[in-house]
Design a protein around this motif. Structure first.
Motif, PDB file in Angstrom:
ATOM      1  N   GLY A  22      -1.503   8.530   4.792  1.00 41.63           N
ATOM      2  CA  GLY A  22      -2.004   8.734   3.455  1.00 41.63           C
ATOM      3  C   GLY A  22      -2.659   7.524   2.825  1.00 41.63           C
ATOM      4  N   CYS A  23      -2.568   6.360   3.422  1.00 40.12           N
ATOM      5  CA  CYS A  23      -3.182   5.184   2.810  1.00 40.12           C
ATOM      6  C   CYS A  23      -4.492   4.815   3.471  1.00 40.12           C
ATOM      7  N   GLY A  24      -4.850   5.493   4.554  1.00 37.92           N
ATOM      8  CA  GLY A  24      -6.131   5.242   5.180  1.00 37.92           C
ATOM      9  C   GLY A  24      -6.217   3.902   5.879  1.00 37.92           C
ATOM     10  N   ARG A  25      -5.095   3.241   6.129  1.00 40.45           N
ATOM     11  CA  ARG A  25      -5.100   1.941   6.802  1.00 40.45           C
ATOM     12  C   ARG A  25      -4.330   2.064   8.107  1.00 40.45           C
ATOM     13  N   THR A  43       1.198 -15.383  19.625  1.00 42.60           N
ATOM     14  CA  THR A  43       1.608 -14.563  18.498  1.00 42.60           C
ATOM     15  C   THR A  43       0.392 -13.884  17.881  1.00 42.60           C
ATOM     16  N   ILE A  44       0.659 -12.768  17.256  1.00 43.11           N
ATOM     17  CA  ILE A  44      -0.368 -11.991  16.578  1.00 43.11           C
ATOM     18  C   ILE A  44       0.070 -11.837  15.135  1.00 43.11           C
ATOM     19  N   TRP A  45      -0.859 -12.022  14.206  1.00 43.73           N
ATOM     20  CA  TRP A  45      -0.597 -11.842  12.789  1.00 43.73           C
ATOM     21  C   TRP A  45      -1.205 -10.525  12.332  1.00 43.73           C
ATOM     22  N   ILE A  46      -0.446  -9.776  11.575  1.00 43.16           N
ATOM     23  CA  ILE A  46      -0.953  -8.581  10.901  1.00 43.16           C
ATOM     24  C   ILE A  46      -1.136  -9.005   9.449  1.00 43.16           C
ATOM     25  N   THR A  47      -2.361  -9.041   8.977  1.00 47.00           N
ATOM     26  CA  THR A  47      -2.612  -9.595   7.646  1.00 47.00           C
ATOM     27  C   THR A  47      -3.149  -8.547   6.670  1.00 47.00           C
ATOM     28  N   GLU A  48      -2.964  -8.840   5.405  1.00 52.26           N
ATOM     29  CA  GLU A  48      -3.479  -8.025   4.305  1.00 52.26           C
ATOM     30  C   GLU A  48      -3.050  -6.568   4.399  1.00 52.26           C
ATOM     31  N   TYR A  49      -1.821  -6.358   4.811  1.00 51.16           N
ATOM     32  CA  TYR A  49      -1.269  -5.010   4.865  1.00 51.16           C
ATOM     33  C   TYR A  49      -0.777  -4.632   3.474  1.00 51.16           C
ATOM     34  N   GLY A  55      -5.848   1.597  -9.114  1.00 51.04           N
ATOM     35  CA  GLY A  55      -7.013   0.735  -9.010  1.00 51.04           C
ATOM     36  C   GLY A  55      -8.174   1.397  -8.305  1.00 51.04           C
ATOM     37  N   GLU A  56      -9.166   0.580  -8.003  1.00 52.90           N
ATOM     38  CA  GLU A  56     -10.425   1.069  -7.444  1.00 52.90           C
ATOM     39  C   GLU A  56     -10.522   0.921  -5.936  1.00 52.90           C
ATOM     40  N   LEU A  57      -9.536   0.278  -5.309  1.00 51.78           N
ATOM     41  CA  LEU A  57      -9.606   0.021  -3.871  1.00 51.78           C
ATOM     42  C   LEU A  57      -8.525   0.807  -3.138  1.00 51.78           C
ATOM     43  N   GLY A  58      -8.911   1.501  -2.113  1.00 53.50           N
ATOM     44  CA  GLY A  58      -7.951   2.254  -1.321  1.00 53.50           C
ATOM     45  C   GLY A  58      -7.584   3.585  -1.942  1.00 53.50           C
ATOM     46  N   VAL A  59      -6.674   4.275  -1.263  1.00 51.34           N
ATOM     47  CA  VAL A  59      -6.176   5.567  -1.724  1.00 51.34           C
ATOM     48  C   VAL A  59      -4.803   5.329  -2.348  1.00 51.34           C
ATOM     49  N   GLU A  99      -7.223  -3.951  -8.738  1.00 48.21           N
ATOM     50  CA  GLU A  99      -6.424  -4.124  -7.524  1.00 48.21           C
ATOM     51  C   GLU A  99      -4.951  -3.993  -7.884  1.00 48.21           C
ATOM     52  N   GLN A 100      -4.321  -2.941  -7.388  1.00 45.12           N
ATOM     53  CA  GLN A 100      -2.912  -2.697  -7.685  1.00 45.12           C
ATOM     54  C   GLN A 100      -2.116  -2.586  -6.392  1.00 45.12           C
TER      55      GLN A 100
END
Length: 131
Positions: A22-25, A43-49, A55-59, A99-100
């Motif tokens: 439901g979040c489209g990510r 190592t691998i980083w998962i960022t900006e999750y 707000g206006e960005l994302g679902v 941005e929320q």
């Protein structure tokens, strides 16, 4: 690795796994593939999750759903020994409201996800991811 546009390239085929609906990510989780190919020391980083609550960005999702998403995502992330970091995008909502993503509202009051976030940090006992 990923090229500048975020497309996978190189010798590892990345698998795309949804930690929530439901979040489209989607998060690219290639760590198990890297271990299988002899790159387990990396190592691998998962960022900006994140999951926006408005707000206006994302679902947008409800604040309760954001807490569920954060809880499940951190449980999954903390189960991967190859994870180098998993920062949540946006600790506090923007004052403009566009941005929320935060675990805190723009007035600094906590959302339900704030306690989930604090518990996830406490589970690390001060040990950085991947250490």
């Amino acid at each position: 690795g990923l090229d500048a546009a975020g497309r996978p390239h190189g010798r590892h085929r990345l698998r795309c796994v949804r930690a929530h609906r439901g979040c489209g990510r989607s998060s690219m989780l290639a760590g198990n593939d890297a271990v299988d190919h002899g790159d387990g020391e990396k190592t691998i980083w998962i960022t900006e999750y994140s999951a926006p609550t408005g707000g206006e960005l994302g679902v947008p999702v409800t604040e309760e759903r954001q807490a569920e998403i954060l809880g499940r995502a951190t449980e999954l992330a903390q189960s991967y020994p190859w994870l180098g970091g998993f920062p949540w995008y946006g600790v506090r909502d923007s004052e403009s409201g566009d941005e929320q993503f935060g675990v805190l509202r723009s007035d600094w009051s906590p959302k339900p996800s704030r306690d989930v976030y604090a518990r996830a940090i406490a589970r690390t006992r001060g040990v950085p991811a991947g250490a």
